[in-house]
Scaffold this active site. Structure first.
Site, PDB file in Angstrom:
ATOM      1  N   SER A 134      71.165  32.185 -36.425  1.00 36.44           N
ATOM      2  CA  SER A 134      72.161  32.780 -35.931  1.00 36.44           C
ATOM      3  C   SER A 134      72.737  33.936 -37.022  1.00 36.44           C
ATOM      4  O   SER A 134      72.554  33.735 -38.289  1.00 36.44           O
ATOM      5  CB  SER A 134      73.321  31.953 -35.608  1.00 36.44           C
ATOM      6  OG  SER A 134      73.079  30.767 -34.762  1.00 36.44           O
TER       7      SER A 134
HETATM    8  N1  SAM Z   1      72.320  27.784 -36.143  1.00 36.35           N
HETATM    9  C1  SAM Z   1      70.959  27.823 -35.968  1.00 36.35           C
HETATM   10  C2  SAM Z   1      70.340  28.743 -36.779  1.00 36.35           C
HETATM   11  O1  SAM Z   1      70.975  29.461 -37.527  1.00 36.35           O
HETATM   12  O2  SAM Z   1      69.107  28.850 -37.062  1.00 36.35           O
HETATM   13  C3  SAM Z   1      70.939  28.547 -34.273  1.00 36.35           C
HETATM   14  C4  SAM Z   1      69.787  28.593 -33.757  1.00 36.35           C
HETATM   15  S1  SAM Z   1      69.553  29.215 -32.135  1.00 36.35           S
HETATM   16  C5  SAM Z   1      70.625  30.250 -31.957  1.00 36.35           C
HETATM   17  C6  SAM Z   1      69.881  27.914 -30.948  1.00 36.35           C
HETATM   18  C7  SAM Z   1      68.881  26.662 -31.079  1.00 36.35           C
HETATM   19  O3  SAM Z   1      69.336  25.961 -30.049  1.00 36.35           O
HETATM   20  C8  SAM Z   1      67.343  27.079 -30.849  1.00 36.35           C
HETATM   21  O4  SAM Z   1      66.767  26.593 -31.990  1.00 36.35           O
HETATM   22  C9  SAM Z   1      67.190  26.277 -29.227  1.00 36.35           C
HETATM   23  O5  SAM Z   1      65.670  25.914 -29.404  1.00 36.35           O
HETATM   24  C10 SAM Z   1      68.222  25.265 -29.446  1.00 36.35           C
HETATM   25  N2  SAM Z   1      68.437  24.339 -28.349  1.00 36.35           N
HETATM   26  C11 SAM Z   1      68.681  25.087 -27.077  1.00 36.35           C
HETATM   27  N3  SAM Z   1      68.708  24.135 -25.981  1.00 36.35           N
HETATM   28  C12 SAM Z   1      69.022  22.868 -26.791  1.00 36.35           C
HETATM   29  C13 SAM Z   1      69.184  21.600 -26.516  1.00 36.35           C
HETATM   30  N4  SAM Z   1      69.422  21.249 -25.182  1.00 36.35           N
HETATM   31  N5  SAM Z   1      69.160  20.609 -27.532  1.00 36.35           N
HETATM   32  C14 SAM Z   1      68.671  20.915 -28.550  1.00 36.35           C
HETATM   33  N6  SAM Z   1      68.518  22.025 -29.122  1.00 36.35           N
HETATM   34  C15 SAM Z   1      68.595  23.216 -28.073  1.00 36.35           C
END
Ligand code: SAM
Length: 219
Positions: free
Chosen positions: A68
């Site tokens: 992010s």
């Molecule tokens: N704050 C994190 C970072 O800075 O790395 C953000 C990661 S990214 C924007 C969002 C994450 O949510 C992704 O790795 C994605 O695989 C995960 N994700 C999406 N749907 C999900 C779910 N139902 N349960 C767990 N993780 C999920």
């Protein structure tokens, strides 16, 4: 990819400048800024791209996902008003950057990721290379983690089509959920406070663009 886990004056200087940028963009909570100033974000980047780590941008981390944008991490964290000892559920571990910021604020973090490769990498990097020790889970966070509920705070780091009611039930009374809600193109940041057993207060805030929350109570 080559990763270099060292934190020298070059990286510390770049981090300080990033904190100044976030302050100018409106992040006012000094505890949050201090936490951002402590986490070596370049540890999530291959050495070739280390300079991208301290720009206020999201960046690909593989599996079609992103680390992010620092402003977004600071914005969501500020809304949560984390107190030391708060039990926090983070849905969407990704790189683990947001996780580290929460831990720097003294939270006890339960973090869940649905993509196995990201889960495995972050589960190794955070404790082994950085000394951060959240509780890691692999699975669908759109249904929360009932076994460890209730939580003081829940943070969702992917965009949802709606606020999953199942997450609200996992909040303590007085607890707060922060979640981006909208369509695939844009989401509004929403906070929901559980003010009583069956009473919730919702506030709709600014617009962001997140990767989608994929799961049973999501896309
Ligand atoms: N704050 C994190 C970072 O800075 O790395 C953000 C990661 S990214 C924007 C969002 C994450 O949510 C992704 O790795 C994605 O695989 C995960 N994700 C999406 N749907 C999900 C779910 N139902 N349960 C767990 N993780 C999920």
């Amino acid at each position: 990819m080559a990763y270099k886990f060292v934190d020298n004056y070059r990286e510390k200087g770049a981090r300080k400048r990033l904190v100044d940028v976030l302050r100018k963009k409106g992040i006012a909570d000094e505890r949050v800024l201090e936490a951002i100033g402590k986490v070596p974000r370049h540890y999530f980047f291959s050495e070739t791209f280390w300079e991208q780590a301290y720009k206020d941008i999201a960046f690909p981390i593989g599996e079609g996902q992103t680390i992010s944008q620092p402003y977004t991490v600071a914005y969501q964290t500020e809304l949560l008003h984390i107190q030391p000892g708060n039990k926090v559920l983070e849905i969407g571990t990704g790189s683990g950057y947001q996780t580290c910021v929460l831990l720097e604020l003294g939270a006890k973090v339960y973090t869940i990721e649905r993509q196995e490769k990201l889960y495995e990498r972050t589960k190794w990097v955070l404790p082994v290379k950085m000394g951060y020790k959240p509780n890691f889970f692999l699975g669908d966070g759109s249904i929360g983690i009932a076994a460890h509920a209730p939580y003081d705070k829940i943070i969702v780091t992917a965009g949802a089509p709606l606020v999953p009611g199942i997450l609200l039930k996992q909040l303590k009374i007085g607890g707060m959920l922060v979640i981006p809600v909208g369509n695939e193109k844009a989401q509004k940041m929403v906070t929901v406070m559980r003010v009583a057993e069956n009473d919730f207060e919702e506030i709709v805030l600014d617009t962001f663009r997140f990767v989608p929350l994929v799961g049973d109570k999501a896309w």
